[in-house]
Design an enzyme around this catalytic site. Structure first.
Site, PDB file in Angstrom:
ATOM      1  CG  ASP A  60      -1.379  -1.802   1.334  1.00 49.93           C
ATOM      2  OD1 ASP A  60      -1.745  -0.700   1.792  1.00 49.93           O
ATOM      3  OD2 ASP A  60      -0.322  -1.936   0.689  1.00 49.93           O
TER       4      ASP A  60
HETATM    5  C1  BGC Z   1       0.605   1.327   0.648  1.00 54.71           C
HETATM    6  C2  BGC Z   1       1.047   1.016   2.060  1.00 54.71           C
HETATM    7  C3  BGC Z   1       0.642   2.118   2.982  1.00 54.71           C
HETATM    8  C4  BGC Z   1      -0.861   2.315   2.889  1.00 54.71           C
HETATM    9  C5  BGC Z   1      -1.402   3.350   3.839  1.00 54.71           C
HETATM   10  C6  BGC Z   1      -0.844   1.747   0.579  1.00 54.71           C
HETATM   11  O1  BGC Z   1      -1.179   2.231  -0.666  1.00 54.71           O
HETATM   12  O2  BGC Z   1       0.826   0.190  -0.154  1.00 54.71           O
HETATM   13  O3  BGC Z   1       2.440   0.820   2.073  1.00 54.71           O
HETATM   14  O4  BGC Z   1       1.044   1.829   4.290  1.00 54.71           O
HETATM   15  O5  BGC Z   1      -1.182   2.693   1.563  1.00 54.71           O
HETATM   16  O6  BGC Z   1      -1.076   4.633   3.489  1.00 54.71           O
END
Ligand code: BGC
Length: 752
Positions: A298
């Site tokens: 993530d």
């Molecule tokens: C979130 C994810 C997301 C990623 C990309 C993160 O902050 O937890 O769910 O896919 O950002 O945008």
């Protein structure tokens, strides 16, 4: 697109103790002590398949080029900078076919090995056509709703040059304070798994190389929904049995459905952050489940191992994450920075790097990127098509839950002469999309239809007025008088209250989950007028609304319904659509009851109002305000005739058909969701008082009936124990069938 800023990774911790780090990487195993958290056979990760093109590339790649494939960045600038050194695997959150083609051209024409980039985006419930939020989709109890969203979204996004969506989110949660409850299917693993599989299939179809499909990403792996206190990113300490029985099932089902990628979660799992957790990523996901796709971190999740306290610096973080099973690093750059050094120091291996690169390149091959790296700019979808809008409107109608309908006040007559719409959400646009709205709210995006406009279209003969009364979260009540005046002047008032889009989603935890601001008082002010009214809720989480329940004759839970929100709400208010959604999550009476969920274990002293020494609060009635699976209709149903095909189920290869008859006993057509719950009253790991194991949403004409059947197998009656071993134990299984988790129709059989 809003992104959380990258963490300031100036960790001060001393160099990490290598042995403790290895213990972390090796898994939870040792951590539990006394064998409590022992892995099943610490499974070897499966080897991804060998594709000749991928193998030929791997043979040519330098270590630096390999590490480059493991890097994912989130801006055009970062992409160009990384491409200048030839070290980039993918880009996310950049949109627009021309922009993406331009970046791709640099990768394909300007780097030595001409490996195309993969382009990702959070297409969570729509790209240009926003569907209702995933929590709402859970309320449809209809996987076809999730499938429709995924199919439309995949087509739009892929034609805009996106290859890969960061969906479906499948975090089961018992935490309504957690804003990200909006992104998943609620509190039940069986429902979440069914919705997740429908989404994976809808995004991916049979062939992710198709110009209408995307690679999906099962997220967040794993147990993110267990965040203590509902505070985002917070600690999760979970037993192995709960990890496997509650949080993992949707992921297991998604892997079985062929999901291309998986995203690691921000939380720790029993002391080991997911990004460094070899037990969940390596042993369970890539080992026991045989997942052959790639795992993406993530946002800065690898670097965050430093602040978590698992790694002393960026090199430690990379040395923990890669062997644990994180193949691609999002935003932070520790793999490309330290990978070569770690390899030289033998803290990571060439096999680990090759395995990660192979997994990523295989997904690029399957997406057809080597044959067709560019998207046809002329085919870009910039606005919702009429068909997509119709699909979104239909989906939103199926997601709405009628919580209460005394009188009944609803549906409203189309011939009504005047309607007062009250509440600032009555003219809200983008708030109706809720969190993660595809292309967002910028220029060129399509704002949702407001409730006022939806009502005007549904009742063209009516005079429709609008009065805000108050804002969503302000304290000013000076607008109440005007709202009351409008209510007095109208035949009926529709009060639209709830949350703005920003009040749920990532980093949007709330410590109270009542109606924000003075909205509850606004409803009370309307009640004071003595005129008929109904309440429409727009929100991304369960709310504590006992006062509203006492005040309002009718409450329609519309969630964040998407781009056709106003029309979909009016469809239900005026009866063009008979609501049939059911709650995918319990609605507590008060935040102090949280966590409160239907699939809880019994205590040795279940709540008994007549006995003080039982499990309850002194100051609150027991149980939720509205239970999981609850939802009314404009018609009525009877469910009876429960039958089991056998009274015994052999633990190996057994099978029982459960059937029941559902009859529409009212005067109009409508939908009922027949729900099947099981209880195992005696087991070596105490079992939830009920577990959903089957549901079917049926549409029945007035007076019509249908027999609904479910097939149960040992998989439905078994559970994981604290050694993560699946057990099917002999003994009685109780069956409950009905239209909510409070179902009373019951029978039982014996597992032998
Ligand atoms: C979130 C994810 C997301 C990623 C990309 C993160 O902050 O937890 O769910 O896919 O950002 O945008």
């Amino acid at each position: 697109m809003e992104q959380p800023g990258s963490h300031d990774a100036t960790a001060t911790a001393e160099g990490v103790n290598r042995r403790s780090l290895l213990a972390g990487v090796g898994g939870l195993l040792a951590a539990g002590g006394a064998g409590a958290l022992v892995s099943p056979a610490a499974a070897e990760a499966v080897r991804p398949e060998r594709d000749p093109r991928v193998e030929a590339l791997l043979a040519k790649m330098t270590v630096e080029e390999k590490l480059g494939q493991l890097q994912l960045v989130g801006t055009e600038d970062a992409a160009r900078a990384a491409l200048a050194t030839g070290r980039l695997g993918g880009v996310f959150s950049v949109v627009g076919a021309a922009k993406l083609n331009a970046l791709q051209r640099v990768a394909v024409e300007g780097t030595r090995l001409r490996i195309p980039l993969i382009f990702g985006l959070d297409v969570i419930h729509g790209y240009t056509t926003n569907f209702p939020i995933p929590l709402a989709q859970g309320a449809s109890f209809d996987p076809a709703v999730a499938g429709a969203d995924a199919t439309v979204s995949a087509r739009e996004a892929r034609r805009g040059g996106i290859h890969w969506t960061y969906a479906p989110m499948m975090d089961v949660t018992h935490e309504p304070r957690w804003g990200r409850i909006a992104e998943g299917s609620g509190e039940d693993p069986f429902l979440a798994a069914r919705m997740a599989v429908a989404k994976v299939r809808g995004y991916q179809g049979d062939d992710i190389a198709s110009p209408d499909r995307l690679a999906a990403c099962a997220k967040h792996f794993v147990a993110y929904g267990g965040a203590e206190g509902g505070r985002d990113y917070n600690t999760v300490d979970v037993s192995l049995q709960r990890l496997h029985n509650l949080y993992l099932p949707p992921f297991k089902a998604s892997v079985e459905a062929g999901v291309a990628t998986v995203m690691a979660s921000f939380n720790t799992i029993s002391g080991v952050p997911a990004h460094g957790n070899g037990y969940v990523l390596h042993d369970v996901l890539k080992g026991a489940y045989g997942f052959r796709g790639f795992v993406v971190s993530d946002y800065t999740g690898v670097e965050e191992l430093i602040l978590h306290g698992l790694a002393g610096d960026g090199a430690d973080a990379a040395a923990a994450a890669l062997p644990a099973g994180v193949d691609m690093e999002m935003v932070s750059t520790n793999y490309v920075r330290y990978g070569a050094r770690l390899l030289a120091e033998r803290r990571i291996t060439r096999e680990q790097i090759d395995d990660a690169v192979r997994r990523i390149l295989l997904v690029k091959v399957k997406l057809g990127l080597f044959e067709r790296p560019y998207v046809d700019e002329a085919g870009e979808v910039k606005a919702p098509s009429p068909a997509a809008l119709a699909a979104s409107r239909q989906a939103a109608g199926r997601c709405m839950v009628l919580l209460k309908n005394d009188g009944p006040v609803l549906p409203l007559a189309k011939s009504v002469g005047s309607v007062a719409v009250v509440g600032s959400l009555g003219t809200a646009t983008y708030d109706l999309n809720g969190t993660w709205a595809g292309l967002g709210t910028g220029a060129g995006t399509t704002p949702p239809v407001t409730v006022v406009d939806g009502i005007k279209a549904a009742a063209p003969g009516a005079t429709v007025t609008y009065t805000a009364g108050c804002t969503v979260d302000g304290t000013d009540t000076s607008g109440f008088a005007a709202a009351q005046q409008a209510a007095r002047a109208a035949e009926v008032t529709v009060v639209v209250v709830g949350e703005t889009a920003a009040m749920s989603g990532e980093a949007a935890a709330r410590s109270t989950i009542d109606l924000p601001g003075v909205q509850e008082q606004l409803v009370a002010a309307i009640e004071e007028t003595g005129k008929p009214f109904v309440v429409v809720l727009v929100n991304g989480r369960p709310l504590t609304i006992p006062a509203l329940h006492d005040t309002a004759p009718a409450i329609l839970e519309a969630w964040a319904p998407g781009v056709q929100g106003g029309h979909a709400i009016a469809d239900v208010l005026f009866g063009a659509v008979n609501p049939g959604g059911k709650l995918p999550v319990s609605f507590p009476r008060a935040v102090g009851q949280v966590p409160i969920y239907y699939n809880h274990e019994n205590t040795g002293r279940p709540a008994d109002p007549a006995n003080k020494y039982t499990s309850k609060y002194l100051d609150l009635a027991s149980g939720p305000l509205y239970e999981f699976g609850h939802g009314l209709s404009y018609t009525t149903f009877r469910i009876d005739g429960l039958r089991l095909s056998a009274t015994r189920m052999p633990a190996r290869g057994g099978r029982i058909e459960v059937s029941a008859r559902v009859t529409n006993t009212g005067a109009r057509a409508g939908d009922e969701v027949v729900q099947l719950y099981l209880r195992d009253p005696v087991a070596s790991i105490v079992q939830p008082v009920r577990r959903l194991r089957g549901f079917e949403r049926v549409t029945l004409a007035a007076g019509a009936a249908k027999t609904v059947s479910f097939t149960l197998t040992p998989e439905d009656v078994g559970f994981y124990d604290n050694a993560a071993k699946f057990r099917v134990e002999p003994g009685e299984i109780q069956v409950y069938v009905g239209n909510s988790s409070a179902a009373t129709l019951t029978a039982s059989f014996t597992v032998t």
